[in-house]
Design an enzyme around this catalytic site. Sequence first.
Site, PDB file in Angstrom:
ATOM      1  N   ARG A  32      43.876  -5.743  72.255  1.00 58.15           N
ATOM      2  CA  ARG A  32      44.098  -6.982  73.685  1.00 58.15           C
ATOM      3  C   ARG A  32      44.669  -7.237  73.664  1.00 58.15           C
ATOM      4  O   ARG A  32      45.865  -7.174  73.905  1.00 58.15           O
ATOM      5  CB  ARG A  32      42.238  -7.990  73.448  1.00 58.15           C
ATOM      6  CG  ARG A  32      41.272  -7.390  73.823  1.00 58.15           C
ATOM      7  CD  ARG A  32      40.073  -8.566  73.940  1.00 58.15           C
ATOM      8  NE  ARG A  32      39.407  -7.609  72.423  1.00 58.15           N
ATOM      9  CZ  ARG A  32      38.301  -7.407  72.035  1.00 58.15           C
ATOM     10  NH1 ARG A  32      37.576  -7.445  73.306  1.00 58.15           N
ATOM     11  NH2 ARG A  32      37.828  -7.899  71.448  1.00 58.15           N
ATOM     12  N   ILE A  33      45.279  -8.127  71.872  1.00 58.11           N
ATOM     13  CA  ILE A  33      46.474  -8.471  71.553  1.00 58.11           C
ATOM     14  C   ILE A  33      47.508  -7.794  71.877  1.00 58.11           C
ATOM     15  O   ILE A  33      48.318  -8.471  72.489  1.00 58.11           O
ATOM     16  CB  ILE A  33      46.105  -9.462  70.352  1.00 58.11           C
ATOM     17  CG1 ILE A  33      45.339 -10.561  70.681  1.00 58.11           C
ATOM     18  CG2 ILE A  33      47.434 -10.028  69.628  1.00 58.11           C
ATOM     19  CD1 ILE A  33      44.957 -11.497  69.128  1.00 58.11           C
TER      20      ILE A  33
ATOM     21  N   ASP B 117      47.311   3.202  66.451  1.00 59.37           N
ATOM     22  CA  ASP B 117      46.181   2.819  66.634  1.00 59.37           C
ATOM     23  C   ASP B 117      45.521   4.642  66.292  1.00 59.37           C
ATOM     24  O   ASP B 117      46.342   4.893  68.151  1.00 59.37           O
ATOM     25  CB  ASP B 117      45.567   1.854  67.176  1.00 59.37           C
ATOM     26  CG  ASP B 117      44.659   1.460  67.177  1.00 59.37           C
ATOM     27  OD1 ASP B 117      44.388   1.662  67.297  1.00 59.37           O
ATOM     28  OD2 ASP B 117      44.247  -0.170  68.166  1.00 59.37           O
TER      29      ASP B 117
ATOM     30  N   THR C 252      50.822 -11.603  62.656  1.00 63.95           N
ATOM     31  CA  THR C 252      49.875 -13.118  63.407  1.00 63.95           C
ATOM     32  C   THR C 252      48.499 -12.903  63.643  1.00 63.95           C
ATOM     33  O   THR C 252      47.404 -13.255  64.110  1.00 63.95           O
ATOM     34  CB  THR C 252      49.932 -13.175  65.104  1.00 63.95           C
ATOM     35  OG1 THR C 252      49.887 -11.551  65.802  1.00 63.95           O
ATOM     36  CG2 THR C 252      52.102 -14.109  65.372  1.00 63.95           C
TER      37      THR C 252
ATOM     38  N   ARG D  62      46.103 -11.209  59.653  1.00 67.73           N
ATOM     39  CA  ARG D  62      45.626 -11.907  58.655  1.00 67.73           C
ATOM     40  C   ARG D  62      46.490 -11.603  57.972  1.00 67.73           C
ATOM     41  O   ARG D  62      47.547 -10.479  57.315  1.00 67.73           O
ATOM     42  CB  ARG D  62      44.427 -11.192  58.499  1.00 67.73           C
ATOM     43  CG  ARG D  62      43.236 -11.543  59.590  1.00 67.73           C
ATOM     44  CD  ARG D  62      42.235 -12.964  59.171  1.00 67.73           C
ATOM     45  NE  ARG D  62      41.671 -12.757  60.313  1.00 67.73           N
ATOM     46  CZ  ARG D  62      41.282 -13.839  61.642  1.00 67.73           C
ATOM     47  NH1 ARG D  62      43.076 -13.838  61.839  1.00 67.73           N
ATOM     48  NH2 ARG D  62      40.985 -14.094  62.531  1.00 67.73           N
TER      49      ARG D  62
ATOM     50  N   ASP E 216      52.245 -16.180  61.024  1.00 63.60           N
ATOM     51  CA  ASP E 216      51.568 -17.404  61.433  1.00 63.60           C
ATOM     52  C   ASP E 216      49.994 -17.532  60.012  1.00 63.60           C
ATOM     53  O   ASP E 216      49.473 -18.550  60.542  1.00 63.60           O
ATOM     54  CB  ASP E 216      50.785 -16.902  62.847  1.00 63.60           C
ATOM     55  CG  ASP E 216      50.162 -18.118  63.428  1.00 63.60           C
ATOM     56  OD1 ASP E 216      50.472 -18.879  63.107  1.00 63.60           O
ATOM     57  OD2 ASP E 216      49.270 -18.216  63.736  1.00 63.60           O
TER      58      ASP E 216
ATOM     59  N   GLU F  59      45.668 -18.576  52.988  1.00 64.85           N
ATOM     60  CA  GLU F  59      45.846 -19.588  53.631  1.00 64.85           C
ATOM     61  C   GLU F  59      45.141 -20.755  54.143  1.00 64.85           C
ATOM     62  O   GLU F  59      45.108 -21.730  53.859  1.00 64.85           O
ATOM     63  CB  GLU F  59      46.449 -19.359  54.886  1.00 64.85           C
ATOM     64  CG  GLU F  59      44.750 -18.394  56.085  1.00 64.85           C
ATOM     65  CD  GLU F  59      44.968 -18.244  57.177  1.00 64.85           C
ATOM     66  OE1 GLU F  59      45.880 -17.552  58.133  1.00 64.85           O
ATOM     67  OE2 GLU F  59      44.152 -18.478  57.895  1.00 64.85           O
TER      68      GLU F  59
ATOM     69  N   HIS G 285      48.943 -20.710  61.167  1.00 67.09           N
ATOM     70  CA  HIS G 285      47.683 -20.067  61.838  1.00 67.09           C
ATOM     71  C   HIS G 285      47.416 -20.195  63.596  1.00 67.09           C
ATOM     72  O   HIS G 285      46.834 -21.319  63.800  1.00 67.09           O
ATOM     73  CB  HIS G 285      46.308 -20.143  61.102  1.00 67.09           C
ATOM     74  CG  HIS G 285      45.400 -19.030  61.672  1.00 67.09           C
ATOM     75  ND1 HIS G 285      44.221 -18.214  60.880  1.00 67.09           N
ATOM     76  CD2 HIS G 285      45.406 -18.468  62.733  1.00 67.09           C
ATOM     77  CE1 HIS G 285      44.127 -17.478  60.897  1.00 67.09           C
ATOM     78  NE2 HIS G 285      44.170 -17.837  62.495  1.00 67.09           N
TER      79      HIS G 285
HETATM   80  P1  NAI Z   1      40.832  -5.758  69.074  1.00 63.59           P
HETATM   81  O1  NAI Z   1      39.892  -5.365  68.712  1.00 63.59           O
HETATM   82  O2  NAI Z   1      40.912  -5.986  70.638  1.00 63.59           O
HETATM   83  O3  NAI Z   1      41.969  -4.792  68.674  1.00 63.59           O
HETATM   84  C1  NAI Z   1      42.256  -4.134  67.593  1.00 63.59           C
HETATM   85  C2  NAI Z   1      43.000  -2.914  67.485  1.00 63.59           C
HETATM   86  O4  NAI Z   1      43.902  -3.095  66.478  1.00 63.59           O
HETATM   87  C3  NAI Z   1      41.830  -1.923  67.793  1.00 63.59           C
HETATM   88  O5  NAI Z   1      42.502  -1.496  69.110  1.00 63.59           O
HETATM   89  C4  NAI Z   1      41.609  -0.854  66.667  1.00 63.59           C
HETATM   90  O6  NAI Z   1      41.002   0.067  66.930  1.00 63.59           O
HETATM   91  C5  NAI Z   1      42.723  -1.590  65.661  1.00 63.59           C
HETATM   92  N1  NAI Z   1      42.801  -1.087  64.536  1.00 63.59           N
HETATM   93  C6  NAI Z   1      42.502  -1.133  63.972  1.00 63.59           C
HETATM   94  N2  NAI Z   1      42.254  -0.649  62.213  1.00 63.59           N
HETATM   95  C7  NAI Z   1      43.955  -0.035  63.082  1.00 63.59           C
HETATM   96  C8  NAI Z   1      44.465   0.948  61.664  1.00 63.59           C
HETATM   97  N3  NAI Z   1      43.853   1.060  60.236  1.00 63.59           N
HETATM   98  N4  NAI Z   1      45.562   0.909  61.811  1.00 63.59           N
HETATM   99  C9  NAI Z   1      45.694   0.297  63.000  1.00 63.59           C
HETATM  100  N5  NAI Z   1      45.767  -0.136  64.182  1.00 63.59           N
HETATM  101  C10 NAI Z   1      44.301  -0.380  64.089  1.00 63.59           C
HETATM  102  O7  NAI Z   1      41.515  -7.212  68.657  1.00 63.59           O
HETATM  103  P2  NAI Z   1      42.645  -8.237  69.374  1.00 63.59           P
HETATM  104  O8  NAI Z   1      41.455  -9.396  69.952  1.00 63.59           O
HETATM  105  O9  NAI Z   1      43.617  -7.497  69.656  1.00 63.59           O
HETATM  106  O10 NAI Z   1      42.813  -9.136  68.011  1.00 63.59           O
HETATM  107  C11 NAI Z   1      43.549  -8.453  67.034  1.00 63.59           C
HETATM  108  C12 NAI Z   1      43.923  -9.461  65.362  1.00 63.59           C
HETATM  109  O11 NAI Z   1      44.310 -10.566  65.919  1.00 63.59           O
HETATM  110  C13 NAI Z   1      42.531 -10.305  65.167  1.00 63.59           C
HETATM  111  O12 NAI Z   1      41.555  -8.288  64.227  1.00 63.59           O
HETATM  112  C14 NAI Z   1      42.663 -11.550  64.499  1.00 63.59           C
HETATM  113  O13 NAI Z   1      42.925 -10.979  63.037  1.00 63.59           O
HETATM  114  C15 NAI Z   1      43.961 -11.742  64.894  1.00 63.59           C
HETATM  115  N6  NAI Z   1      43.795 -13.115  65.231  1.00 63.59           N
HETATM  116  C16 NAI Z   1      44.560 -13.947  64.827  1.00 63.59           C
HETATM  117  C17 NAI Z   1      44.533 -15.061  65.764  1.00 63.59           C
HETATM  118  C18 NAI Z   1      45.901 -16.201  65.054  1.00 63.59           C
HETATM  119  O14 NAI Z   1      45.636 -17.009  65.809  1.00 63.59           O
HETATM  120  N7  NAI Z   1      46.477 -15.393  64.715  1.00 63.59           N
HETATM  121  C19 NAI Z   1      43.517 -15.056  66.592  1.00 63.59           C
HETATM  122  C20 NAI Z   1      43.109 -13.917  67.177  1.00 63.59           C
HETATM  123  C21 NAI Z   1      43.106 -12.380  66.317  1.00 63.59           C
END
Ligand code: NAI
Length: 328
Positions: free
Chosen positions: A154-155, A174, A232, A234, A258, A263, A295
């Site tokens: 999504r992001i 991905d 941004t 983890r 971020d 942290e 964060h």
């Molecule tokens: P999402 O689940 O929609 O997308 C994550 C993508 O990463 C998926 O398409 C998945 O196939 C892919 N992925 C998994 N393992 C992988 C790898 N080894 N190599 C490449 N791609 C891989 O998650 P979303 O909503 O996009 O969030 C992503 C991350 O952003 C979250 O897991 C969270 O850790 C982080 N986040 C950070 C925030 C902040 O405030 N800094 C806030 C929200 C999320």
Amino acid sequence: MKILVFSSKSYDEQFLNASNQNSQHQLTFVPAQLDETTAALAKDHDAVCIFVNDRMNREVIDILVANGVKYVALRCAGFNQVDVAYAKECRLQLARVPAYSPHAVAEHAVGLLLALNRHLHKAYNRVREGNFELSGLMGFDLVGKTVTIVGTGRIGAVFAKIMHGFGCRLLAVDDYQHPDVRALGATYVSLNDALPQSDVISLHCPLTDATRHLINSETLAVLKKGVLIVNTGRGALVDTRALIEGLKSSVIGGLALDVYEEEEKLFFSDHSHEIIGDDVFMRLTTFPNVLITGHQAFFTNEALTQIAEVTMGNLASMESDGECANAL
Ligand code: NAI
């Protein structure tokens, strides 16, 4: 139901109370982070609501269960801080907020990239001190540059769309090929193929055993000199110590974070009157080409509204029928 909200800030109270207006839930807010020493605060509560740096390991889970907790509502997307398998073994029901304004995080990542590339953090301070010298502030045009997005969920997909708007060449890493990202003309490649070509790398994948230290001393060896890295996702997606070496050798041209591996000891609190004991973090802050935010990528009005509404909805559905679309 009685819900104890850990790691609570004034904005958590504001948004969760607003979402709870039509419900009968009794919310109690505590600033304490959830860990082995604070878990017993949940005594006689049906549910706990936790955030990114609350720790839910076996010991904490045992204390929560012993104190009558049945439900855990994560008010965040990532769940690497929770021993999910053990929690389920203990019959705890868990739910998270899988999606909330991916724009909030993607836009912050773009903001970090622009600030890092054009040294806006340095320019801000210089101008305030009456220093209008430009030396050291030179960046590069983003148009035509190769931007690698690791994790196009999504992001990452929103980030890709914005960078496409800047005229960048997009590489995506991905196993899941997002149709919107493909439609932008992004090329899906392996991380190893992407690294030597990338002018910019932005991390948007979850933290798992497979992604821990995705960027490390070995990957540093193949990076294009001067690459800008934005994280941004983890903190532990990158090996911070290795990145420091990469900054010292100028292989990494700039680093924007971020999130940070350690942290939970620092972020979301004011430590400005203390001596910070984390030497790795403090070393990072000495580089002129490192930009760190605490964060805050998720921190928009829209995202907090969605987080609160989905969290309260998750608690209601877990309580009513034990089924929840956002269950872990
Ligand atoms: P999402 O689940 O929609 O997308 C994550 C993508 O990463 C998926 O398409 C998945 O196939 C892919 N992925 C998994 N393992 C992988 C790898 N080894 N190599 C490449 N791609 C891989 O998650 P979303 O909503 O996009 O969030 C992503 C991350 O952003 C979250 O897991 C969270 O850790 C982080 N986040 C950070 C925030 C902040 O405030 N800094 C806030 C929200 C999320």
